[in-house]
Write a protein that holds these residues in place. Structure first.
Motif, mmCIF file in Angstrom:
data_model
loop_
_atom_site.group_PDB
_atom_site.id
_atom_site.type_symbol
_atom_site.label_atom_id
_atom_site.label_comp_id
_atom_site.label_asym_id
_atom_site.label_seq_id
_atom_site.Cartn_x
_atom_site.Cartn_y
_atom_site.Cartn_z
ATOM 1 N N ARG A 1 -35.785 84.879 9.046
ATOM 2 C CA ARG A 1 -34.592 84.049 8.882
ATOM 3 C C ARG A 1 -33.509 84.789 8.105
ATOM 4 N NH1 ARG A 1 -38.587 79.836 8.106
ATOM 5 N NH2 ARG A 1 -38.415 79.997 5.836
ATOM 6 N N GLU A 2 -33.881 85.917 7.511
ATOM 7 C CA GLU A 2 -32.936 86.760 6.779
ATOM 8 C C GLU A 2 -32.395 87.846 7.701
ATOM 9 O OE1 GLU A 2 -32.070 86.065 3.695
ATOM 10 O OE2 GLU A 2 -33.482 84.384 3.638
ATOM 11 N N PRO A 3 -31.238 88.446 7.382
ATOM 12 C CA PRO A 3 -30.707 89.530 8.220
ATOM 13 C C PRO A 3 -31.500 90.825 8.047
ATOM 14 C CG PRO A 3 -29.321 89.200 6.304
ATOM 15 C CD PRO A 3 -30.334 88.083 6.278
ATOM 16 N N VAL A 4 -31.391 91.701 9.028
ATOM 17 C CA VAL A 4 -31.960 93.046 8.905
ATOM 18 C C VAL A 4 -31.372 93.703 7.658
ATOM 19 C CG1 VAL A 4 -32.124 95.322 9.989
ATOM 20 C CG2 VAL A 4 -32.276 93.246 11.396
ATOM 21 N N ASP A 5 -32.198 94.429 6.936
ATOM 22 C CA ASP A 5 -31.767 94.998 5.661
ATOM 23 C C ASP A 5 -30.522 95.870 5.811
ATOM 24 O OD1 ASP A 5 -32.462 95.573 2.746
ATOM 25 O OD2 ASP A 5 -32.342 97.586 3.586
ATOM 26 N N ALA A 6 -29.488 95.547 5.043
ATOM 27 C CA ALA A 6 -28.210 96.254 5.144
ATOM 28 C C ALA A 6 -28.336 97.710 4.705
ATOM 29 C CB ALA A 6 -27.151 95.538 4.303
ATOM 30 N N GLY A 7 -29.163 97.969 3.690
ATOM 31 C CA GLY A 7 -29.347 99.342 3.241
ATOM 32 C C GLY A 7 -29.970 100.217 4.308
ATOM 33 N N LEU A 8 -30.916 99.650 5.053
ATOM 34 C CA LEU A 8 -31.535 100.389 6.148
ATOM 35 C C LEU A 8 -30.512 100.710 7.229
ATOM 36 C CD1 LEU A 8 -34.092 101.430 7.675
ATOM 37 C CD2 LEU A 8 -34.249 99.127 8.657
ATOM 38 N N LEU A 9 -29.705 99.719 7.598
ATOM 39 C CA LEU A 9 -28.685 99.942 8.632
ATOM 40 C C LEU A 9 -27.704 101.031 8.207
ATOM 41 C CD1 LEU A 9 -27.905 96.248 9.615
ATOM 42 C CD2 LEU A 9 -29.250 97.903 10.924
ATOM 43 N N ASP A 10 -27.299 101.021 6.957
ATOM 44 C CA ASP A 10 -26.363 102.032 6.467
ATOM 45 C C ASP A 10 -26.998 103.418 6.480
ATOM 46 O OD1 ASP A 10 -23.729 102.606 5.172
ATOM 47 O OD2 ASP A 10 -25.032 103.285 3.544
ATOM 48 N N LEU A 11 -28.265 103.501 6.082
ATOM 49 C CA LEU A 11 -28.974 104.784 6.099
ATOM 50 C C LEU A 11 -29.042 105.353 7.503
ATOM 51 C CD1 LEU A 11 -30.905 106.957 4.873
ATOM 52 C CD2 LEU A 11 -32.770 105.344 5.341
ATOM 53 N N VAL A 12 -29.466 104.532 8.462
ATOM 54 C CA VAL A 12 -29.622 104.994 9.847
ATOM 55 C C VAL A 12 -28.275 105.375 10.451
ATOM 56 C CG1 VAL A 12 -30.267 104.268 12.174
ATOM 57 C CG2 VAL A 12 -31.757 103.720 10.227
ATOM 58 N N ALA A 13 -27.270 104.532 10.265
ATOM 59 C CA ALA A 13 -25.953 104.806 10.853
ATOM 60 C C ALA A 13 -25.337 106.069 10.270
ATOM 61 C CB ALA A 13 -25.023 103.612 10.638
ATOM 62 N N GLY A 14 -25.441 106.239 8.963
ATOM 63 C CA GLY A 14 -24.876 107.427 8.334
ATOM 64 C C GLY A 14 -25.581 108.691 8.764
ATOM 65 N N TRP A 15 -26.898 108.633 8.843
ATOM 66 C CA TRP A 15 -27.668 109.816 9.263
ATOM 67 C C TRP A 15 -27.342 110.197 10.705
ATOM 68 C CZ3 TRP A 15 -31.336 111.051 12.934
ATOM 69 C CH2 TRP A 15 -32.086 112.218 12.712
ATOM 70 N N LEU A 16 -27.288 109.199 11.579
ATOM 71 C CA LEU A 16 -26.975 109.496 12.978
ATOM 72 C C LEU A 16 -25.557 110.037 13.134
ATOM 73 C CD1 LEU A 16 -28.669 106.522 14.838
ATOM 74 C CD2 LEU A 16 -29.170 108.960 15.170
ATOM 75 N N ALA A 17 -24.623 109.497 12.369
ATOM 76 C CA ALA A 17 -23.243 109.993 12.449
ATOM 77 C C ALA A 17 -23.195 111.476 12.088
ATOM 78 C CB ALA A 17 -22.339 109.186 11.530
ATOM 79 N N ARG A 18 -23.951 111.883 11.082
ATOM 80 C CA ARG A 18 -23.967 113.296 10.688
ATOM 81 C C ARG A 18 -24.626 114.170 11.741
ATOM 82 N NH1 ARG A 18 -25.486 110.802 5.936
ATOM 83 N NH2 ARG A 18 -27.666 111.459 6.157
ATOM 84 N N HIS A 19 -25.720 113.697 12.326
ATOM 85 C CA HIS A 19 -26.485 114.555 13.218
ATOM 86 C C HIS A 19 -25.994 114.545 14.662
ATOM 87 C CE1 HIS A 19 -29.160 114.625 9.780
ATOM 88 N NE2 HIS A 19 -29.717 115.679 10.325
ATOM 89 N N LEU A 20 -25.270 113.513 15.048
ATOM 90 C CA LEU A 20 -24.726 113.512 16.402
ATOM 91 C C LEU A 20 -23.312 114.077 16.445
ATOM 92 C CD1 LEU A 20 -26.020 110.113 17.834
ATOM 93 C CD2 LEU A 20 -26.979 112.410 18.111
ATOM 94 N N ALA A 21 -22.702 114.282 15.290
ATOM 95 C CA ALA A 21 -21.347 114.841 15.256
ATOM 96 C C ALA A 21 -21.349 116.333 15.037
ATOM 97 C CB ALA A 21 -20.536 114.173 14.151
ATOM 98 N N THR A 22 -22.515 116.908 14.680
ATOM 99 C CA THR A 22 -22.601 118.345 14.418
ATOM 100 C C THR A 22 -23.768 118.926 15.176
ATOM 101 O OG1 THR A 22 -23.993 117.955 12.484
ATOM 102 C CG2 THR A 22 -21.620 118.104 12.112
#
Length: 315
Positions: A280-301
């Motif tokens: 009933r709670e949202p997906v953990d925001a810290g996890l989403l930020d970690l995954v999105a930031g990591w992918l942005a770094r690795h798919l942009a370089t």
């Protein structure tokens, strides 16, 4: 961001209905395929019994970083025809590979900047795709590094350990019963079988039990981020160190405090009984930020220029 319908044609011609979320701005964009856990799950990660609601928050977090996300309805769910039970574990992996190919073929996607995110069973297929396709980045959410049968037995012991004391006292006879039931499943030859009066997806279980993820991890050619919560009852968080050891060049690993298998945090004693409450709670925001930031770094370089990442951290 905007959603568009996208159909992936599986190897046998089955149309896998899905959604592609595109970020704002002109393409082509980096993009990932999102793979969910086990069972009759639709593109959002939901089944008739449980609603993970994983896809929309993941797609939103990635779109904010300029990354597109594709997810599809499993066979026999949502708008995809067929029966999820007859696909089996191997069939699910083949469908995932078809989704990666279809995504890379799109003109609004950068074929050289594709990745895959997998949760639970999806993480196991993500490992295989990292070893057998040209994806640049792989995110493993609650994935194990072991033979499937050993991981399954660990899960059983972990679940029992989280139960009330009277049940924990029966752990040895329960383990013996579990071993007998597994033996019956391994002797089956049909897609579906009845074991102890219950209908079991026997084909999927037979294939999963003999699958050793360590083989794929040792052959991964992509950058890898692996995250498992220290409150996960279904996957051993201790496997993170083995993932980092096996992946050529290392992997970035996070043993995340209080994170559960359903990707929500729980400061209390972990238990399967808390699953519906946590969902009933949202997906953990810290996890989403970690995954999105990591992918942005690795798919942009170019990941070939990235330093090896094999440390254990908290998120």
């Amino acid at each position: 961001m905007r959603d568009i319908d996208m159909t992936v044609t599986a190897d046998d011609g089955t149309p896998l209905a899905g959604t592609l979320t595109l970020p704002a701005g002109p393409g082509p964009h980096p993009a990932v395929v999102l793979l969910h856990g086990s069972g009759p799950l639709d593109r959002e990660g939901n089944s008739p019994q449980l609603r993970m609601e994983l896809a929309r928050p993941v797609a939103g977090a990635l779109a904010a970083r300029g990354i597109a996300t594709l997810r599809h309805d499993r066979r026999g769910t949502g708008a995809t025809p067929g029966d999820w039970r007859t696909a089996g574990f191997t069939g699910n992996r083949q469908d995932a590979a078809a989704a990666v190919r279809a995504l890379a073929d799109r003109p609004d996607v950068r074929a050289e900047a594709t990745g895959v995110i997998g949760h639970s069973e999806g993480a196991l297929h993500a490992m295989a795709l990292g070893a057998r396709t040209d994806v640049r980045a792989v995110v493993l959410l609650a994935g194990f590094a072991n033979l499937g049968e050993e991981a399954f037995r660990w899960q059983g012991r972990s679940v029992v350990a989280g139960m009330p004391a009277p049940v924990r006292a029966l752990r040895r006879p329960l383990a013996a019963v579990g071993s007998r039931l597994l033996g019956r499943v391994k002797r089956t030859r049909t897609d579906v079988a009845r074991v102890a009066g219950n209908k079991v997806n026997a084909r999927w279980l037979r294939e999963m039990l003999v699958h050793d993820t360590r083989d794929d991890l040792a052959a991964v050619g992509a950058a890898v981020l692996a995250v498992t919560g220290d409150k996960d009852l279904q996957v051993d968080p201790g496997d993170l160190a083995e993932i980092a050891r096996l992946v050529p060049g290392g992997a970035q690993i996070h043993r995340s405090p209080d994170l559960t298998h359903v990707l929500r945090r729980d400061p209390g004693r972990p238990s399967l009984n808390s699953c519906r409450r946590l969902l009933r709670e949202p997906v953990d925001a810290g996890l989403l930020d970690l995954v999105a930031g990591w992918l942005a770094r690795h798919l942009a370089t170019d990941t070939r220029e990235q330093p090896a990442e094999g440390h254990l951290a908290s998120s």
